[in-house]
Design a protein around this motif. Sequence first.
Motif, PDB file in Angstrom:
ATOM      1  N   LEU A   1       0.831  -1.202   0.000  1.00  0.00           N
ATOM      2  CA  LEU A   1       0.000   0.000   0.000  1.00  0.00           C
ATOM      3  C   LEU A   1       0.868   1.255   0.000  1.00  0.00           C
ATOM      4  N   GLN A   2       1.929   1.217   0.778  1.00  0.00           N
ATOM      5  CA  GLN A   2       2.791   2.394   0.884  1.00  0.00           C
ATOM      6  C   GLN A   2       3.547   2.667  -0.412  1.00  0.00           C
ATOM      7  N   THR A   3       3.817   1.626  -1.209  1.00  0.00           N
ATOM      8  CA  THR A   3       4.478   1.861  -2.499  1.00  0.00           C
ATOM      9  C   THR A   3       3.566   2.618  -3.457  1.00  0.00           C
ATOM     10  N   THR A   4       2.252   2.590  -3.212  1.00  0.00           N
ATOM     11  CA  THR A   4       1.310   3.344  -4.051  1.00  0.00           C
ATOM     12  C   THR A   4       1.145   4.784  -3.563  1.00  0.00           C
ATOM     13  N   GLY A   5       1.780   5.108  -2.432  1.00  0.00           N
ATOM     14  CA  GLY A   5       1.645   6.437  -1.859  1.00  0.00           C
ATOM     15  C   GLY A   5       0.649   6.520  -0.727  1.00  0.00           C
ATOM     16  N   ALA A   6      -0.021   5.407  -0.418  1.00  0.00           N
ATOM     17  CA  ALA A   6      -0.978   5.399   0.683  1.00  0.00           C
ATOM     18  C   ALA A   6      -0.249   5.456   2.024  1.00  0.00           C
ATOM     19  N   VAL A   7      -0.978   5.885   3.043  1.00  0.00           N
ATOM     20  CA  VAL A   7      -0.497   5.809   4.418  1.00  0.00           C
ATOM     21  C   VAL A   7      -1.135   4.569   5.034  1.00  0.00           C
ATOM     22  N   ALA A   8      -0.362   3.516   5.220  1.00  0.00           N
ATOM     23  CA  ALA A   8      -0.881   2.256   5.752  1.00  0.00           C
ATOM     24  C   ALA A   8      -0.829   2.285   7.269  1.00  0.00           C
ATOM     25  N   VAL A   9      -1.989   2.220   7.898  1.00  0.00           N
ATOM     26  CA  VAL A   9      -2.098   2.247   9.351  1.00  0.00           C
ATOM     27  C   VAL A   9      -2.333   0.822   9.839  1.00  0.00           C
ATOM     28  N   GLN A  10      -1.379   0.256  10.566  1.00  0.00           N
ATOM     29  CA  GLN A  10      -1.541  -1.108  11.071  1.00  0.00           C
ATOM     30  C   GLN A  10      -2.347  -1.068  12.367  1.00  0.00           C
ATOM     31  N   LEU A  11      -3.512  -1.671  12.312  1.00  0.00           N
ATOM     32  CA  LEU A  11      -4.433  -1.682  13.443  1.00  0.00           C
ATOM     33  C   LEU A  11      -4.986  -3.098  13.596  1.00  0.00           C
ATOM     34  N   PRO A  12      -4.188  -4.030  14.115  1.00  0.00           N
ATOM     35  CA  PRO A  12      -4.577  -5.447  14.121  1.00  0.00           C
ATOM     36  C   PRO A  12      -5.814  -5.714  14.970  1.00  0.00           C
ATOM     37  N   LEU A  13      -6.791  -6.366  14.356  1.00  0.00           N
ATOM     38  CA  LEU A  13      -8.033  -6.701  15.055  1.00  0.00           C
ATOM     39  C   LEU A  13      -8.035  -8.129  15.589  1.00  0.00           C
ATOM     40  N   LEU A  14      -6.933  -8.843  15.381  1.00  0.00           N
ATOM     41  CA  LEU A  14      -6.729 -10.159  15.976  1.00  0.00           C
ATOM     42  C   LEU A  14      -5.299 -10.241  16.470  1.00  0.00           C
ATOM     43  N   GLU A  15      -5.112 -10.859  17.614  1.00  0.00           N
ATOM     44  CA  GLU A  15      -3.778 -11.157  18.122  1.00  0.00           C
ATOM     45  C   GLU A  15      -3.574 -12.664  18.036  1.00  0.00           C
ATOM     46  N   ILE A  16      -2.409 -13.081  17.595  1.00  0.00           N
ATOM     47  CA  ILE A  16      -2.086 -14.498  17.478  1.00  0.00           C
ATOM     48  C   ILE A  16      -1.171 -14.888  18.633  1.00  0.00           C
ATOM     49  N   ALA A  17      -1.573 -15.932  19.361  1.00  0.00           N
ATOM     50  CA  ALA A  17      -0.806 -16.381  20.525  1.00  0.00           C
ATOM     51  C   ALA A  17      -0.585 -17.891  20.449  1.00  0.00           C
ATOM     52  N   PRO A  18       0.431 -18.411  21.126  1.00  0.00           N
ATOM     53  CA  PRO A  18       0.655 -19.859  21.141  1.00  0.00           C
ATOM     54  C   PRO A  18      -0.526 -20.582  21.802  1.00  0.00           C
ATOM     55  N   PRO A  19      -0.683 -21.867  21.511  1.00  0.00           N
ATOM     56  CA  PRO A  19      -1.744 -22.622  22.185  1.00  0.00           C
ATOM     57  C   PRO A  19      -1.477 -22.720  23.674  1.00  0.00           C
ATOM     58  N   LEU A  20      -2.544 -22.817  24.460  1.00  0.00           N
ATOM     59  CA  LEU A  20      -2.367 -22.960  25.901  1.00  0.00           C
ATOM     60  C   LEU A  20      -1.606 -24.234  26.242  1.00  0.00           C
ATOM     61  N   ASP A  21      -1.863 -25.293  25.490  1.00  0.00           N
ATOM     62  CA  ASP A  21      -1.155 -26.559  25.681  1.00  0.00           C
ATOM     63  C   ASP A  21      -0.479 -26.910  24.362  1.00  0.00           C
ATOM     64  N   ALA A  22       0.827 -26.785  24.316  1.00  0.00           N
ATOM     65  CA  ALA A  22       1.569 -27.042  23.081  1.00  0.00           C
ATOM     66  C   ALA A  22       1.924 -28.515  22.890  1.00  0.00           C
ATOM     67  N   ALA A  23       1.612 -29.356  23.870  1.00  0.00           N
ATOM     68  CA  ALA A  23       2.031 -30.764  23.792  1.00  0.00           C
ATOM     69  C   ALA A  23       1.448 -31.484  22.578  1.00  0.00           C
TER      70      ALA A  23
ATOM     71  N   GLU B   1      -7.407   7.152  15.792  1.00  0.00           N
ATOM     72  CA  GLU B   1      -7.128   6.858  14.383  1.00  0.00           C
ATOM     73  C   GLU B   1      -8.250   7.389  13.486  1.00  0.00           C
ATOM     74  N   LEU B   2      -9.485   7.318  13.954  1.00  0.00           N
ATOM     75  CA  LEU B   2     -10.599   7.899  13.196  1.00  0.00           C
ATOM     76  C   LEU B   2     -10.429   9.408  13.063  1.00  0.00           C
ATOM     77  N   ASP B   3     -10.029  10.048  14.149  1.00  0.00           N
ATOM     78  CA  ASP B   3      -9.833  11.495  14.116  1.00  0.00           C
ATOM     79  C   ASP B   3      -8.698  11.882  13.162  1.00  0.00           C
ATOM     80  N   ALA B   4      -7.691  11.013  13.058  1.00  0.00           N
ATOM     81  CA  ALA B   4      -6.573  11.282  12.152  1.00  0.00           C
ATOM     82  C   ALA B   4      -6.971  11.109  10.696  1.00  0.00           C
ATOM     83  N   GLY B   5      -8.055  10.368  10.469  1.00  0.00           N
ATOM     84  CA  GLY B   5      -8.561  10.164   9.116  1.00  0.00           C
ATOM     85  C   GLY B   5      -8.479   8.711   8.700  1.00  0.00           C
ATOM     86  N   CYS B   6      -9.526   8.237   8.045  1.00  0.00           N
ATOM     87  CA  CYS B   6      -9.544   6.866   7.535  1.00  0.00           C
ATOM     88  C   CYS B   6     -10.267   6.858   6.196  1.00  0.00           C
TER      89      CYS B   6
END
Length: 254
Positions: A25-47, A177-182
């Motif tokens: 997106l940034q190569t096109t001149g856009a301002v890419a705002v990273q706002l992750p709506l999911l977090e990835i975490a290890p499993p509670l039991d990795a066994a 982020e909304l106030d900054a513009g989207c």
Amino acid sequence: MSALAGRRIWVTRPCQQATTLADLLQTTGAVAVQLPLLEIAPPLDAAPLEAALARLASFDLAVFVSPSALDAVFTRLASPWPARLPAAVVGPGSAARARELGITRVIAPAERYDSEGLLAELDATLPLHARQVLLLRGDGGREVLPQGLVARGATLTTIAAYRRLPPAFDEARLVAELDAGCDGVVISSSEAAQHLFSMVGATTRERLQSLQYFAPHPRIAAALHQQGVGKVVLTAAGDTGIVDTVCRHYARIQ
């Protein structure tokens, strides 16, 4: 000048998956705002994951539901991926990631990038009857793929390779982020759409509903419509497809 020059586009993928799309997106001149709506975490039991990886060579096929599943497995994998073991993935992003990680035999749908599309591709390329199949996914999720694999005669081992968690930021960050513009929001999963609207009050919800959204699958678009969103554009698949669709959308409305 690019139609995206100076436009603020939210990238809502998990941090581990957002960089490539944001960079494009940034190569096109856009301002890419990273706002992750999911977090990835290890499993509670990795066994269970560790045990499955220890006998990886005993499987006939490994199925990864997402790039997160690939990353979760290769973080723990102590030896090279078995050359004879094919990996099946849902979309072009996962296919590219699998090859980056050293998997040489990759099966992916040619057109429909979802569980149904992958099952159809497997029907055409790899009979599953009596085969040992390892399914690597997050905790929970749709049951179409595991049910479809079992229905085709596979002996299925399903492993939760990671957990999906709500976003780490709060409504105050979102309002800032909304106030900054989207100018647009790229939403890559139905669960992300649900998180976005569940974390805000009525006033912020109305502001979010008025934004322009871009979604790579009809199911995600439907989830956004259910949240009261009116403007959703269905994009092409993959990072380049998303960026191309976003560019063409804003070129038309200039």
